[in-house]
Design a protein around this motif. Structure first.
Motif: not given
Length: 306
Positions: A97-125
């Motif tokens: 999005i707008l030239g930025h790598d963005v990770d998409i994370k989905n949850t049916m619970g109360s939190n998201w699991m963020i992988p190491t490759e997404a650290v310091n990157h925008p995440c779409l929750l």
């Protein structure tokens, strides 16, 4: 999702404000505006979940009945559908999005699991709360300070309690369609799908569940036929609407019968919803007949040989 969420700290003086607001604006624009996003996103989530539950084929009525692999697949399906909804391309992570790598994370619970490759990157929750029929869409830069110290066996970390305040919400506590079958008694579900023809199943659906808006997606799932709308329309005396009319039951469309639905004080239906109702008085029957709605009054005995 957590019932209580902290107020977002992503204000103009927040270090991630320029990036997150730019991403949020682009997402909103791609969706066709804030109002369209608020309508299309919840509907997309509902489809993703219901298509995996597959009530018509499996008899299951809730997310809790899914296998672990099926629950995992919902996250993949949401990622695919969200990219399609927003017309986004694949990237090194899930999208760009707008030239930025963005990770998409989905949850049916109360939190998201963020992988190491997404650290310091925008995440779409993305989150769906089935028990409260609420959904969420937010953005965060997954900085280490916003993540938990602990991690799972895959080295994924969750968003910390303090980290939740660094989410910029596009949709928060947004109502979305509840699973239609969740509160339908199991015996009723079995009865509906026991019909051997689309007309039988459709008539049973609207005979058993009256006074409640039913979406086009539910109708299609029950009919299990390509021309499922034919089962709702009057069809020279052969459609479900015709047979229900003989029993004194109205089958109304939110698109065509909105004035009658309102006059009968029934719940409002969108243009793609339907509702059945059996008039309780002669006055209600006369009202329906004056509008041209098919109705036999007084009603005949229920037809089972559709």
């Amino acid at each position: 999702m957590k019932k209580t969420l902290p107020s977002s700290l992503v204000t103009p003086d927040h270090p991630d404000h320029p990036l997150l607001h730019a991403l949020a604006d682009d997402i909103t624009r791609r969706a066709g505006g804030a109002a369209t996003l608020a309508e299309a996103f919840p509907a997309m989530l509902r489809r993703c979940i219901d298509d995996v539950i597959m009530t018509p084929k499996t008899g299951r009525r809730s997310y809790d009945e899914l296998e672990k692999t099926e629950k995992t697949y919902i996250g993949t399906r949401v990622e695919i559908e969200l990219r399609a909804l927003l017309r986004l391309s694949r990237g090194r992570l899930d999208t760009v999005i707008l030239g930025h790598d963005v990770d998409i994370k989905n949850t049916m619970g109360s939190n998201w699991m963020i992988p190491t490759e997404a650290v310091n990157h925008p995440c779409l929750l993305v989150a769906a709360d089935e028990s409260r029929a609420m959904c969420y869409l937010g953005l965060i830069v997954a900085r280490p300070d916003y993540l938990t110290v602990g991690q799972n066996k895959d080295a994924k970390k969750s968003i910390s309690a303090n980290g939740f305040a660094h989410i910029l919400w596009l949709l928060c506590h947004q109502p979305y369609p509840a699973n239609f079958w969740r509160n339908v008694p199991p015996a009723t579900v079995t009865h509906i799908f026991a019909g051997s023809t689309g007309n039988q199943r459709m008539a049973t659906l609207f005979r058993e569940i009256t006074g409640q808006p039913i979406t086009r997606d539910v109708v299609e799932a029950v009919a299990q036929q390509q021309d499922f709308m034919r089962r709702i329309r009057s069809d020279k005396g052969r459609g479900a609407r015709d047979h229900l009319a003989e029993e004194g039951i109205l089958l109304l469309s939110g698109h065509y019968d909105a004035p009658l639905i309102k006059a009968l004080h029934l719940p409002a239906c969108t243009g793609s919803e339907f509702i059945s109702y059996q008039p309780q008085t002669q006055a209600e029957a006369d009202l329906a007949l004056r509008t041209g709605a098919p109705l036999c009054w007084p009603p005949r005995q229920s037809r089972l040989d559709l």
